[in-house]
Every structure is written in C-alpha cells, then in structure tokens.
Design an enzyme around this catalytic site. Structure first.
Site, PDB file in Angstrom:
ATOM      1  N   SER A 189     -31.611   5.336 -15.065  1.00 28.66           N
ATOM      2  CA  SER A 189     -31.040   4.354 -15.980  1.00 28.66           C
ATOM      3  C   SER A 189     -29.512   4.310 -15.959  1.00 28.66           C
ATOM      4  O   SER A 189     -28.934   3.253 -16.177  1.00 28.66           O
ATOM      5  CB  SER A 189     -31.528   4.635 -17.406  1.00 28.66           C
ATOM      6  OG  SER A 189     -31.227   5.965 -17.788  1.00 28.66           O
ATOM      7  N   HIS A 217     -36.390   0.627 -15.422  1.00 24.95           N
ATOM      8  CA  HIS A 217     -35.358  -0.231 -14.817  1.00 24.95           C
ATOM      9  C   HIS A 217     -35.749  -0.785 -13.451  1.00 24.95           C
ATOM     10  O   HIS A 217     -34.989  -1.533 -12.853  1.00 24.95           O
ATOM     11  CB  HIS A 217     -34.039   0.543 -14.703  1.00 24.95           C
ATOM     12  CG  HIS A 217     -33.488   0.916 -16.035  1.00 24.95           C
ATOM     13  ND1 HIS A 217     -32.690   0.066 -16.773  1.00 24.95           N
ATOM     14  CD2 HIS A 217     -33.660   2.016 -16.787  1.00 24.95           C
ATOM     15  CE1 HIS A 217     -32.374   0.652 -17.920  1.00 24.95           C
ATOM     16  NE2 HIS A 217     -32.950   1.836 -17.945  1.00 24.95           N
ATOM     17  N   LYS A 249     -36.372  -4.679 -21.109  1.00 30.08           N
ATOM     18  CA  LYS A 249     -35.335  -4.700 -20.079  1.00 30.08           C
ATOM     19  C   LYS A 249     -35.534  -5.940 -19.201  1.00 30.08           C
ATOM     20  O   LYS A 249     -35.256  -7.035 -19.651  1.00 30.08           O
ATOM     21  CB  LYS A 249     -35.330  -3.372 -19.349  1.00 30.08           C
ATOM     22  CG  LYS A 249     -34.775  -2.324 -20.320  1.00 30.08           C
ATOM     23  CD  LYS A 249     -34.943  -0.899 -19.982  1.00 30.08           C
ATOM     24  CE  LYS A 249     -34.355  -0.074 -21.142  1.00 30.08           C
ATOM     25  NZ  LYS A 249     -34.744   1.319 -21.107  1.00 30.08           N
TER      26      LYS A 249
HETATM   27  C1  LIG Z   1     -34.767   2.318 -21.992  1.00 28.81           C
HETATM   28  C2  LIG Z   1     -35.583   3.404 -21.437  1.00 28.81           C
HETATM   29  C3  LIG Z   1     -36.650   3.948 -22.155  1.00 28.81           C
HETATM   30  C4  LIG Z   1     -36.907   3.575 -23.572  1.00 28.81           C
HETATM   31  O1  LIG Z   1     -37.463   2.320 -23.698  1.00 28.81           O
HETATM   32  P1  LIG Z   1     -37.336   1.539 -25.073  1.00 28.81           P
HETATM   33  O2  LIG Z   1     -38.409   0.535 -25.023  1.00 28.81           O
HETATM   34  O3  LIG Z   1     -35.969   0.969 -25.116  1.00 28.81           O
HETATM   35  O4  LIG Z   1     -37.551   2.580 -26.156  1.00 28.81           O
HETATM   36  C5  LIG Z   1     -37.446   4.875 -21.526  1.00 28.81           C
HETATM   37  N1  LIG Z   1     -37.188   5.286 -20.279  1.00 28.81           N
HETATM   38  C6  LIG Z   1     -36.153   4.814 -19.566  1.00 28.81           C
HETATM   39  C7  LIG Z   1     -35.924   5.308 -18.181  1.00 28.81           C
HETATM   40  C8  LIG Z   1     -35.312   3.864 -20.126  1.00 28.81           C
HETATM   41  O5  LIG Z   1     -34.265   3.421 -19.454  1.00 28.81           O
END
Ligand SMILES: *Cc1c(COP(=O)(O)O)cnc(C)c1O
Length: 404
Positions: A189, A217, A249
């Site tokens: 991330s 991602h 995302k």
């Molecule tokens: C953003 C993210 C999460 C968390 O997801 P949310 O739905 O925002 O709680 C989990 N793992 C990774 C690798 C992330 O980048």
C-alpha cells in the site's frame, strides 16, 4: 462505592500529543470537499483552495462516477439507509447476496463474503485461521490490519524482510510454534511494489500453510484483466486459497470481501467475530459497489489509463531528476529524508496546487518517510505533467539534500 478512576494511574494526555507535535508526527485531518461534478478531474477543495488530488486510492476514477451514485440513491429509496441488524440476525439483504455472488465470479472463487471494511476482513481471516500455539508469518511491510489480525488471533507474529522469499522460508523452519498462516499484501500500500506471489505460494503449498493475499491495491488495476496481483502472476485459487479485496479503493465505493472455498467462507460466517458482531453494511453501499464493478468491467480503458498515466509520470519524473521507487503500479512513493522534509514537500505541493500527503511513522518505518503519489484514470495528462514540474522544482529548490 468503588472508585471509578484512580488518579495515580491516570496520565495527562496533552504531553503525549505535544511529543507527537515536536517529532513532526502529529497528524491533521482536513475537511475536504470532493468535486463530483461532470468534467471535474480528481479535484478537491481544501481550506478554500482548489487542488488536484494525487493522494487517493480511487485508481479507476469511480468514487465520483454517476452510475454508482445513482445505484446508491435508487437502493436507498427502495431499501432505506440502514440494515437494522447484523447479517446473521436480519441485516442480510438481496443486494449483499448479489454482490457476494458477483465478487465470487469476478475473482473466480467458490464464494465471497462481504465485510464492512478491509480492516475487519483481515481481523476475521487471521482470527479464523490462526490460534494460540501457532505462528502467523507476515511480510514486514504488510498492512496494519494484517498485523492487528495476527495479534488479535493470539498466535505468535513473525515478520520476514520485505519481499524476501528466502527469509520467509527461513522463518517457516524455525520457532517452537508452527506457522499456520503466511500472509502478504498483493500490491504494497505504501510502496506500490508487487509481492513475489508465485514463490510465496509455492512455499506455502510445500509447507501446507494457509496463504492469504490482501490485494487491496491490486484488484481492479493490475493483471491482464484487472483481477489483481494474483492474476498478474497467473496463480490459481488453489495456490492462493484466501484472497482479501477492498471495495473502497479501485472500486470507489466502501467495504471489503474475502473470497475462497465454500468451506472457508462458511467458517468465517460461523467464527469471525468482526463479521458476526457488527451491523450489516448498508445495502445502498452494496448497490453502489455492484454498479462500480460493472463499470470497471465494461470500461477496461480505466485501468489501462491509470497504468499509462503511471508510466507517463515515471518517465517525466526520471528525466526531471525526481527520485522514484521501483513501482509499476499507480502507487508512486517519493522517499524523503525524514518527517519534516516530507511535510515541507507536502506544503510546497499545496502551494503549487496539488494534494499529496506526507506518509510518516508508524505507517512507514521511521527514516522512510515519503510523499505517496497515486495516479488515477480521472487525471488528465496535463495534471500529471504539471505535478512532475512542481516536484522537480521543489526537489531542486526547497530541500535538495533531504530527499534521495
Ligand atoms: C486499505 C487497506 C486495508 C483496509 O481496507 P479498508 O476497507 O479501508 O478498511 C486492508 N489492507 C490493505 C493492504 C489496505 O491497503
């Protein structure tokens, strides 16, 4: 009457906050107005200034797309805003069920289970698959939710050097408590690089441990058809039995899912506390996600564009002398030599009309502070070129020695 608080044990909080401030580690929320009007391109208003957003995870430009928004409004009018209860009581609706089927089909798995957040999905997976007396093995740069999931599971947590398969293999062979789960981000991330999934999957299969890939991602963006880092490596559902994806995302909505075998999903429904003991996600959000998933599949140009703009950014930055990390995904970190330098660069970028955020400890290790630039299909070529010009100017004039 028992005393409710013990004054001897209560610490004042202000000094803790002041310490963060002095170390340049205090974080600040900004109230952001996101412009969703047709024709606006990844633009925000922050404190009255109109800025181009190069910080979001909205890689496909779906967060402000009219179709998910319309699906959300239609569903809210039909089903209401709230679900009223958890999934196992009376909160589970037709939109949830349909989205779960579509996510299972999209990822090529038997079943998928919808969660309110990726954070909860990871707590659930590790809580269900790991236990006291066992070990969870994570890449050192894994997302905080994987770390917290491992800690909450009661298992021992071990972390191997980033993307280092030999180090992972070494950790699998030592320690008194057997490794039962090996987990990693698919696309990291804060770094944007892709995990060595083929080798890790082989290792997990050879040692008979669960392999969990959190592709928050990668999904929607990388791989020949956008199915993420797992597809990019050509790995089967057997090789990656547990896939975690997020919906806030690339899909521009909110929520997350776990995809895998029918038995895995059923176990999560039975055992995962962050699934069982929480109110079901509002159905309008599931409806918006379904619409976003349709747009993403119908318009592959979105991920092609996000990747093409990424390549454009990298080429321009390289020729302007802006130092880049090894990343071919829309996450493009630019390392700065400390929290203060990163904050100064962020401030200078705001002056130039861009919203890019300084990422500091503990999100990244101290000393590895960075600007995290992200590219989106919503950007225009001119915006990318202008960002690189601003970065080059800042690097040359503001702190030439700070960033390397
Ligand atoms: C953003 C993210 C999460 C968390 O997801 P949310 O739905 O925002 O709680 C989990 N793992 C990774 C690798 C992330 O980048």
């Amino acid at each position: 009457m028992p005393r409710l608080t013990c004054p001897m044990q209560r610490q004042p909080l202000e000094p803790l906050l002041e310490r963060l401030e002095r170390a340049d580690l205090r974080r600040r929320r900004r109230t952001i107005e996101r412009l969703a009007a047709p024709g606006s391109r990844a633009e925000l208003i922050v404190a009255g200034r109109r800025l181009v957003d190069f910080s979001s995870n909205d890689y496909l430009g779906l967060a402000a797309h009219p179709e998910p928004a319309a699906a959300m409004a239609e569903c809210a009018a039909r089903c209401g805003a709230g679900t009223g209860a958890s999934h196992l009581i009376s909160g589970h609706g037709a939109e949830h069920a349909a989205l779960e089927e579509e996510l299972a089909a999209y990822t090529g798995r038997e079943r998928a289970l919808l969660f309110s957040t990726g954070y909860m999905a990871n707590l659930s997976v590790l809580g269900a698959l790991a236990d006291r007396g066992e070990t969870v093995l994570l890449d050192r740069l894994s997302h905080a939710s994987l770390i917290d999931g491992a800690l909450l599971s009661g298992a021992r947590l071990r972390r191997f050097a980033h993307a280092d398969v030999a180090a992972a293999e070494h950790c699998l062979g030592v320690g008194p408590e057997p490794v039962t789960v090996l987990a990693t981000d698919g696309v990291f991330s804060m770094d944007g690089d892709v995990a060595p999934l083929t080798a890790l999957a082989r290792l997990a299969q050879a040692r008979n441990v669960w392999f969990v890939v959190d592709d928050a991602h990668g999904l929607g963006v990388v791989g020949p058809t956008g199915r993420g880092a797992v597809e990019m490596h050509g790995l089967s559902a057997d090789a990656v039995p547990v896939l975690v994806g997020t919906l806030g995302k690339a899909f521009g909505s909110f929520g997350a899912f776990v995809a895998g075998s029918a038995a895995l999903i059923e176990l999560l429904v039975q055992k995962a506390r962050p699934y069982v003991y929480t109110t079901a996600l509002p159905q309008p959000i599931a409806a918006a996600t379904r619409a976003a998933l349709r747009v993403a599949q119908r318009e592959p140009w979105r991920r092609e564009r996000a990747l093409a703009l990424t390549a454009r950014f990298r080429a321009a930055a390289a020729s302007a002398g802006v130092p880049l990390a090894e990343s071919s995904t829309p996450i493009q970190p630019i390392r700065c030599g400390g929290a203060r330098a990163a904050l100064e660069a962020q401030r200078a970028l705001v002056e130039a009309g861009f919203w890019v955020v300084a990422i500091r400890a503990p999100t990244v290790p101290a000393g590895q502070e960075r600007l995290r630039v992200t590219l989106s299909a919503a950007h225009h070529e001119n915006q990318v070129d202008a960002l690189v010009e601003a970065l080059a100017r800042i690097w040359a004039q503001v702190r030439p020695e700070a960033c390397a």
